[in-house]
Scaffold this motif. Sequence first.
Motif, PDB file in Angstrom:
ATOM      1  N   UNK A  90     -18.092  -5.161 -38.112  1.00  0.00           N
ATOM      2  CA  UNK A  90     -17.038  -5.200 -39.122  1.00  0.00           C
ATOM      3  C   UNK A  90     -16.583  -3.796 -39.495  1.00  0.00           C
ATOM      4  N   UNK A  91     -15.303  -3.694 -39.816  1.00  0.00           N
ATOM      5  CA  UNK A  91     -14.711  -2.439 -40.275  1.00  0.00           C
ATOM      6  C   UNK A  91     -14.112  -2.682 -41.648  1.00  0.00           C
ATOM      7  N   UNK A  92     -14.406  -1.791 -42.590  1.00  0.00           N
ATOM      8  CA  UNK A  92     -13.839  -1.872 -43.934  1.00  0.00           C
ATOM      9  C   UNK A  92     -12.776  -0.786 -44.064  1.00  0.00           C
ATOM     10  N   UNK A  93     -11.572  -1.195 -44.432  1.00  0.00           N
ATOM     11  CA  UNK A  93     -10.471  -0.259 -44.645  1.00  0.00           C
ATOM     12  C   UNK A  93     -10.048  -0.370 -46.100  1.00  0.00           C
ATOM     13  N   UNK A  94     -10.047   0.779 -46.794  1.00  0.00           N
ATOM     14  CA  UNK A  94      -9.629   0.825 -48.202  1.00  0.00           C
ATOM     15  C   UNK A  94      -8.442   1.764 -48.315  1.00  0.00           C
ATOM     16  N   UNK A  95      -7.460   1.368 -49.102  1.00  0.00           N
ATOM     17  CA  UNK A  95      -6.380   2.299 -49.403  1.00  0.00           C
ATOM     18  C   UNK A  95      -5.806   1.996 -50.782  1.00  0.00           C
ATOM     19  N   UNK A  96      -5.328   3.051 -51.420  1.00  0.00           N
ATOM     20  CA  UNK A  96      -4.747   2.939 -52.756  1.00  0.00           C
ATOM     21  C   UNK A  96      -3.232   2.820 -52.643  1.00  0.00           C
ATOM     22  N   UNK A  97      -2.647   2.212 -53.640  1.00  0.00           N
ATOM     23  CA  UNK A  97      -1.193   2.123 -53.718  1.00  0.00           C
ATOM     24  C   UNK A  97      -0.799   1.929 -55.174  1.00  0.00           C
ATOM     25  N   UNK A  98       0.475   2.113 -55.450  1.00  0.00           N
ATOM     26  CA  UNK A  98       0.981   1.927 -56.805  1.00  0.00           C
ATOM     27  C   UNK A  98       1.612   0.547 -56.897  1.00  0.00           C
ATOM     28  N   UNK A  99       1.208  -0.198 -57.893  1.00  0.00           N
ATOM     29  CA  UNK A  99       1.774  -1.517 -58.149  1.00  0.00           C
ATOM     30  C   UNK A  99       2.334  -1.504 -59.569  1.00  0.00           C
ATOM     31  N   UNK A 100       3.516  -1.983 -59.732  1.00  0.00           N
ATOM     32  CA  UNK A 100       4.148  -2.028 -61.058  1.00  0.00           C
ATOM     33  C   UNK A 100       4.148  -0.669 -61.749  1.00  0.00           C
TER      34      UNK A 100
END
Length: 134
Positions: free
Chosen positions: A68-78
């Motif tokens: 398994x590979x875990x990918x995390x990323x941030x983003x702006x919501x609202x």
Amino acid sequence: MDVRTGKQKWTFKGEVGSADRNPGPVSTPDGFVLATPDGAVCLSAEDGTERWRTQSGEDLDIDSAGNYTMVRHSHTARLFQRRQTVRILRSTDGRALWQGEFKTSIRKSAPLAAGRILAFLDPQESLRAIRLTG
């Protein structure tokens, strides 16, 4: 590199690194996952061909545990609300097996795998254990 001959087998011709940092490649069974400006890409260890690719995001972070590979990323919501998306992918083909979205960032919680169970700490530092069926 070919371990028997020491000769170079292939090179990645794309750009490496995300918008704000340059995380190193992550090893998966029979491949490598690395961050690019467009997202994470998995390359075959044998010939360097692209196996799969994910979407981009700020603070891209990649970890691997077993198959398994875990990918995390941030983003702006609202407007100003920061969110972090965590996706668990099958390393061989990039198929999403689980996805979660959190209001705060996970600092660095590498996943642990045992069979079809994958565990990691969520932003509230609670242990999440996910049974993967894909």
